[in-house]
Design a protein around this motif. Structure first.
Motif, PDB file in Angstrom:
ATOM      1  N   GLU A  86       0.798  -1.215   0.000  1.00 45.40           N
ATOM      2  CA  GLU A  86       0.000   0.000   0.000  1.00 45.40           C
ATOM      3  C   GLU A  86       0.838   1.276   0.000  1.00 45.40           C
ATOM      4  OE1 GLU A  86      -0.824  -1.971   4.124  1.00 45.40           O
ATOM      5  OE2 GLU A  86      -0.284  -2.617   2.096  1.00 45.40           O
ATOM      6  N   ASP A  87       2.157   1.156   0.191  1.00 38.54           N
ATOM      7  CA  ASP A  87       3.046   2.309   0.080  1.00 38.54           C
ATOM      8  C   ASP A  87       3.311   2.685  -1.378  1.00 38.54           C
ATOM      9  OD1 ASP A  87       3.420   2.519   2.899  1.00 38.54           O
ATOM     10  OD2 ASP A  87       4.972   0.977   2.802  1.00 38.54           O
ATOM     11  N   THR A  88       2.901   1.835  -2.293  1.00 38.12           N
ATOM     12  CA  THR A  88       3.098   2.084  -3.712  1.00 38.12           C
ATOM     13  C   THR A  88       2.427   3.388  -4.144  1.00 38.12           C
ATOM     14  OG1 THR A  88       3.335  -0.243  -4.304  1.00 38.12           O
ATOM     15  CG2 THR A  88       2.558   1.228  -6.026  1.00 38.12           C
ATOM     16  N   GLY A  89       3.089   4.132  -4.996  1.00 37.96           N
ATOM     17  CA  GLY A  89       2.528   5.352  -5.528  1.00 37.96           C
ATOM     18  C   GLY A  89       3.606   6.383  -5.785  1.00 37.96           C
ATOM     19  N   VAL A  90       3.167   7.575  -6.134  1.00 34.57           N
ATOM     20  CA  VAL A  90       4.084   8.677  -6.391  1.00 34.57           C
ATOM     21  C   VAL A  90       4.285   9.474  -5.112  1.00 34.57           C
ATOM     22  CG1 VAL A  90       4.518  10.752  -7.744  1.00 34.57           C
ATOM     23  CG2 VAL A  90       3.380   8.800  -8.803  1.00 34.57           C
ATOM     24  N   TYR A  91       5.531   9.757  -4.790  1.00 36.63           N
ATOM     25  CA  TYR A  91       5.871  10.560  -3.625  1.00 36.63           C
ATOM     26  C   TYR A  91       6.329  11.939  -4.088  1.00 36.63           C
ATOM     27  CZ  TYR A  91       5.332   6.576  -0.579  1.00 36.63           C
ATOM     28  OH  TYR A  91       4.801   5.518   0.124  1.00 36.63           O
ATOM     29  N   TYR A  92       5.673  12.960  -3.541  1.00 38.13           N
ATOM     30  CA  TYR A  92       5.961  14.336  -3.892  1.00 38.13           C
ATOM     31  C   TYR A  92       6.584  15.062  -2.709  1.00 38.13           C
ATOM     32  CZ  TYR A  92       2.700  13.592  -7.777  1.00 38.13           C
ATOM     33  OH  TYR A  92       2.064  13.119  -8.891  1.00 38.13           O
ATOM     34  N   CYS A  93       7.573  15.875  -2.988  1.00 40.70           N
ATOM     35  CA  CYS A  93       8.176  16.732  -1.979  1.00 40.70           C
ATOM     36  C   CYS A  93       7.590  18.135  -2.101  1.00 40.70           C
ATOM     37  CB  CYS A  93       9.687  16.781  -2.154  1.00 40.70           C
ATOM     38  SG  CYS A  93      10.547  17.791  -0.922  1.00 40.70           S
ATOM     39  N   ASN A  94       7.304  18.734  -0.966  1.00 39.28           N
ATOM     40  CA  ASN A  94       6.733  20.074  -0.912  1.00 39.28           C
ATOM     41  C   ASN A  94       7.532  20.937   0.056  1.00 39.28           C
ATOM     42  OD1 ASN A  94       4.688  21.590   1.225  1.00 39.28           O
ATOM     43  ND2 ASN A  94       4.271  22.146  -0.915  1.00 39.28           N
ATOM     44  N   LEU A  95       7.857  22.145  -0.380  1.00 37.24           N
ATOM     45  CA  LEU A  95       8.480  23.145   0.473  1.00 37.24           C
ATOM     46  C   LEU A  95       7.450  24.215   0.771  1.00 37.24           C
ATOM     47  CD1 LEU A  95      10.969  24.571   1.810  1.00 37.24           C
ATOM     48  CD2 LEU A  95      11.346  25.643  -0.423  1.00 37.24           C
ATOM     49  N   ASN A  96       7.140  24.412   2.041  1.00 39.03           N
ATOM     50  CA  ASN A  96       6.196  25.436   2.468  1.00 39.03           C
ATOM     51  C   ASN A  96       6.985  26.529   3.165  1.00 39.03           C
ATOM     52  OD1 ASN A  96       3.981  26.236   4.932  1.00 39.03           O
ATOM     53  ND2 ASN A  96       3.244  26.203   2.818  1.00 39.03           N
ATOM     54  N   THR A  97       6.942  27.741   2.597  1.00 33.35           N
ATOM     55  CA  THR A  97       7.794  28.793   3.124  1.00 33.35           C
ATOM     56  C   THR A  97       7.246  30.168   2.769  1.00 33.35           C
ATOM     57  OG1 THR A  97      10.116  29.518   3.255  1.00 33.35           O
ATOM     58  CG2 THR A  97       9.298  28.856   1.079  1.00 33.35           C
ATOM     59  N   ARG A  98       8.006  31.192   3.082  1.00 34.21           N
ATOM     60  CA  ARG A  98       7.683  32.586   2.768  1.00 34.21           C
ATOM     61  C   ARG A  98       8.929  33.255   2.218  1.00 34.21           C
ATOM     62  NH1 ARG A  98       3.379  34.511   6.149  1.00 34.21           N
ATOM     63  NH2 ARG A  98       2.791  32.978   7.759  1.00 34.21           N
ATOM     64  N   LYS A  99       8.739  34.416   1.626  1.00 32.84           N
ATOM     65  CA  LYS A  99       9.879  35.231   1.247  1.00 32.84           C
ATOM     66  C   LYS A  99      10.460  35.907   2.491  1.00 32.84           C
ATOM     67  CE  LYS A  99      10.027  36.961  -2.738  1.00 32.84           C
ATOM     68  NZ  LYS A  99       9.781  37.723  -3.996  1.00 32.84           N
TER      69      LYS A  99
END
Length: 121
Positions: free
Chosen positions: A88-101
């Motif tokens: 069930e871990d199968t799939g696409v893994y996306y990385c996200n950066l949450n930030t501000r200027k």
């Protein structure tokens, strides 16, 4: 310009391990959070793990005790060590950066293109 790129996806048997990497480049505010999302085939994207610049972290219940998130600050890189993999871990893994200027600007999200993980015997 801020860019995010994942690597390390591939195939593994049930019970195996993989290590994903996410490198964020560009001018990045020091206070930020890096996140890993998982999207199984035909399902919505869901948050798997997060790590803040402060060291604070979060894990989804489905991966607690199996996955570990960590990061380096120079360059900004997040890692997801995945152990005891399940189908069930199968799939696409996306990385996200949450930030501000800066502290005086709104939050922004930067996404990678994703890396595919396949867990099967």
């Amino acid at each position: 310009q801020v860019q995010v790129a994942e690597s390390g996806g591939g195939s593994a048997p049930p019970g195996g391990s993989l290590r994903l990497s996410c490198k964020a480049s560009g001018i990045i505010f020091a206070i930020n959070t890096m996140n890993w999302y998982h999207q199984a085939p035909g399902k919505e994207r869901e948050l798997v793990a997060s790590i803040a610049s402060s060291g604070g972290f979060y894990y989804a219940d489905s991966v607690k005790g199996r996955f570990t998130i960590s990061r380096d600050s120079a360059p900004n890189t997040a890692y997801l060590q995945m152990n005891s993999l399940k189908p069930e871990d199968t799939g696409v893994y996306y990385c996200n950066l949450n930030t501000r200027k800066s502290l005086y600007t709104s939050l922004m999200d930067y996404w990678g293109e994703g890396t595919l993980v396949t867990v099967s015997s």
